[in-house]
Write an enzyme that holds these catalytic residues in place. Structure first.
Site, short mmCIF file in Angstrom:
data_model
loop_
_atom_site.label_atom_id
_atom_site.label_comp_id
_atom_site.label_asym_id
_atom_site.label_seq_id
_atom_site.Cartn_x
_atom_site.Cartn_y
_atom_site.Cartn_z
N LYS A 168 0.80 -1.22 0.00
CA LYS A 168 0.00 0.00 0.00
C LYS A 168 0.84 1.28 0.00
CE LYS A 168 -3.95 -2.22 0.14
NZ LYS A 168 -3.46 -3.60 0.02
N GLY B 257 -9.63 -6.09 2.81
CA GLY B 257 -10.79 -6.74 3.41
C GLY B 257 -11.09 -6.31 4.83
N GLY B 258 -10.56 -5.14 5.23
CA GLY B 258 -10.84 -4.65 6.58
C GLY B 258 -9.91 -5.19 7.65
N GLU C 252 -3.28 7.16 7.79
CA GLU C 252 -3.93 8.14 6.92
C GLU C 252 -5.00 8.89 7.70
OE1 GLU C 252 -3.88 6.13 2.45
OE2 GLU C 252 -5.68 6.00 3.68
N TYR D 20 -8.66 9.80 8.51
CA TYR D 20 -9.91 9.05 8.39
C TYR D 20 -11.00 9.97 7.85
CZ TYR D 20 -14.06 6.35 9.60
OH TYR D 20 -15.25 5.68 9.55
N LYS E 59 -18.38 -5.79 0.42
CA LYS E 59 -19.40 -5.23 -0.45
C LYS E 59 -20.64 -6.12 -0.47
CE LYS E 59 -15.65 -3.34 -3.20
NZ LYS E 59 -14.83 -3.52 -4.41
N ARG F 272 -6.76 -7.74 -10.38
CA ARG F 272 -7.50 -8.95 -10.79
C ARG F 272 -8.88 -8.53 -11.28
NH1 ARG F 272 -11.04 -8.77 -6.65
NH2 ARG F 272 -10.28 -8.15 -4.59
N ARG G 257 -25.19 -9.23 -4.24
CA ARG G 257 -24.49 -10.46 -3.88
C ARG G 257 -25.43 -11.30 -3.01
NH1 ARG G 257 -18.11 -9.15 -2.73
NH2 ARG G 257 -17.88 -7.45 -4.21
#
Length: 446
Positions: free
Chosen positions: A116, A164-165, A200, A202, A237, A291, A337
Site C-alpha cells: 500500500k 478486506g478490513g 492516513e 480518516y 461489499k 485482478r 451479492r
C-alpha cells in the site's frame, strides 16, 4: 491464442472464466477440492483434477498441487479468478517460471500494487490524489503519535499489505492511538505475515467509487466507467451499481483518465480496478486490485465489453479490442451479492439447496455455480451467486431488481435475498445519496 487454460479457482468465478474460454474456443481444466467434485464448473470443464481436501490451504491455496495439475494436463495458461491466489505475486512468478502464462499483470506489478505504501507513492507520481497520510511505514509508537498529530484526528491505521478490513483501526483520540497501532500491527502479521502499517486521515462519511481499467501489453489502457460500491458491511461489499449516481460526467472523465495514465506508467496489463474514496467533490486513491472484481458484471452490462474474455485476449498478446472512443455508457446496472447467510444475523447457512429457481426476463443476469441439489460448503465463502440487472436508467434498474429478487427461489438454506429486498425499498438508497456508513445505520433499524 491459447488452446487450454487452467482455472485456479472455484465457484461462480470459475464457471464465469470457463464460459469465456468456451466462447473463445479454448479448452478448460478445472482444479477442485474433494468438496467441489460435483460443482458445475467441474462438470463442464474439458478436464478436471482434484488437488486436495476441502481446506483451502490444502487445495485452492496449494501452489504445488495446482502447478502439478497444470503440468499433467499440458495447459498453456492459468487464470486465477479473484481471491485465493489471484493477487499473489509469488504464484504469478511460479506460473511464469514454469513457461506458462499468468492471466493478469506481471508479478513485479502485482508486488508493487500489493504494497500500500509503494502503491501510494506510485499514484502520487502519476498525479492521482491520495488521502493525507504518513510518509511511508510507521515503525514505532512514537512515529505513530507524531504522524497522527501532523495529519490530525481522526486517523486510520492500515496494514501495508492489507485488505478486506483486516489490519485497519480507526482512531479518534490520542489516548487510543497506541493500542490501536499495536492491534493493527498484530492483525497485519496474523493475516498478511507482514506487520508493517501506515497512517492516513480518516474520512468520516465517504463513498466507495472504483474505476475499471483494461490494459494490454502494447502500452494501451482504457477506463470503463466507475462502479459505486458504497453499500458495505464490515468492509465487505453487499450491492454495487454502475455508473455511480453521484459522479458527474466531468469527474468520470478526469478520474478515468488518471487511472488509465497510471496503469500505462507502471506497465500494467489486464483487468484492474482503481479504488477511491469520494468525499464531497474530492476523490482520494485507496488501492488497486490487480485482478477481475466480483462486481465486474455491472461494468460489462453498461459498456458491452466482456472483461474476462478481454483478460484472456490481452494475456495472449492481443491488443485491446476497444479504444477509449469506443467506450459508451448504456443505461444503469445493479448487482446484489446473494449469500448463504441469515439476512439479519449474517450467520453462515451452509447446507443442501432443496429448491432452486433463478429469475429471468429482460435485463436479468445470474452468475452462480449452484443448482437444485447443490450443497453449500462450510469451508468457503458464503456467496451463492450474483444477481445482476440492467435498465435504461437507474429507476428502471431498481424496479427490475425488485422484480428479480421476488422471483429468485432458493430453498433449504437462509439467504440474504430478504435483506436486498429491504435495501431496494429504502428511500435513502433510492435517492442515490448514500455513503459507506449507510448499511450499518440501516441494519440498526431492524
Amino acid at each position: 491464442m491459447f488452446s487450454k487454460i487452467l482455472i485456479a479457482n472455484r465457484g461462480e468465478i470459475a464457471l464465469r472464466v470457463h464460459r469465456a474460454c468456451r466462447e473463445l474456443g479454448i479448452q478448460t481444466v478445472a482444479v477442485h477440492s474433494t468438496a467441489d467434485t460435483d460443482a458445475m464448473n467441474v462438470r463442464l470443464a474439458d478436464e478436471s483434477v482434484c488437488i486436495g481436501p476441502p481446506s483451502p490451504l490444502e487445495s485452492y491455496l496449494n501452489i504445488t498441487a495446482i502447478m502439478a495439475a497444470a503440468e499433467i494436463t499440458d495447459t498453456e495458461a492459468v487464470h486465477p479468478g479473484y481471491g485465493f491466489l489471484a493477487e499473489n505475486a509469488e504464484f504469478a512468478e511460479i506460473v511464469k517460471a514454469s513457461g506458462l502464462t499468468f492471466i493478469g499483470p506481471e508479478p513485479e506489478v502485482i508486488r508493487l500494487l500489493g504494497d500500500k505504501v509503494r502503491a501510494r507513492d506510485a499514484m502520487i507520481a502519476s498525479g492521482i490524489p491520495v488521502v493525507p497520510g504518513s510518509k511511508g511505514e510507521v515503525k514505532s509508537e512514537s512515529q505513530a503519535m507524531k504522524a497522527a498529530r501532523e495529519i490530525g484526528f481522526p486517523v486510520i491505521v492500515k496494514a501495508v499489505g492489507g485488505g478486506g478490513g483486516k489490519g485497519m483501526k480507526v482512531v479518534h483520540t490520542e489516548a487510543s492511538l497506541i493500542n490501536s497501532y499495536n492491534v493493527a500491527r498484530s492483525e497485519a502479521q496474523q493475516y498478511f505475515k507482514n506487520d508493517a502499517v501506515y497512517i492516513e486521515r480518516y474520512i468520516d462519511n465517504p463513498r466507495h467509487v472504483e474505476i475499471q481499467i483494461m490494459a494490454d501489453k502494447h502500452g494501451n489502457a482504457i477506463h470503463l466507467c466507475e462502479r459505486d460500491c458504497s453499500l458495505q458491511r464490515r468492509h465487505q461489499k453487499v450491492l454495487e451499481e454502475a455508473p455511480s449516481p453521484m459522479v458527474t460526467v466531468e469527474q468520470r472523465k478526469e478520474l478515468g483518465e488518471l487511472a488509465a495514465n497510471a496503469a500505462r506508467a507502471i506497465g500494467y496489463s489486464g483487468a484492474g480496478t482503481f479504488e477511491f474514496l469520494m468525499d464531497g467533490d474530492q476523490f482520494y486513491f485507496m488501492e488497486v486490485n490487480t485482478r477481475i472484481q466480483v462486481e465486474h458484471p455491472v461494468t460489462e452490462m453498461i459498456t458491452g465489453m466482456d472483461l474476462v474474455r478481454e483478460q484472456i485476449r490481452v494475456a495472449a498478446g492481443k491488443k485491446l479490442s476497444m479504444t477509449q472512443d469506443d467506450v459508451k455508457i448504456n443505461g444503469h446496472s445493479i448487482e446484489c451479492r446473494i449469500n448463504a447467510e441469515d439476512p439479519e444475523t449474517f450467520m453462515p447457512s451452509p447446507g443442501l439447496i432443496t429448491e432452486y429457481h433463478p429469475p429471468g426476463g429482460s435485463g436479468i443476469r445470474v452468475d452462480s455455480n449452484v443448482f437444485n441439489g447443490y450443497r453449500i460448503s462450510p469451508y468457503y465463502d458464503s456467496m451463492i451467486g450474483k444477481l445482476i440487472v440492467h435498465g435504461k436508467d437507474r429507476d428502471e434498474a431498481i424496479q427490475r431488481m425488485k422484480r428479480a429478487l421476488d422471483e429468485y427461489v432458493i430453498g433449504g438454506i437462509s439467504t440474504t435475498i430478504p435483506l436486498h429486498r429491504r435495501i431496494l425499498k429504502d428511500s435513502t438508497f433510492v435517492s442515490g445519496n448514500y455513503s459507506m456508513h449507510f448499511l450499518e445505520h440501516f441494519l440498526k433499524q431492524v
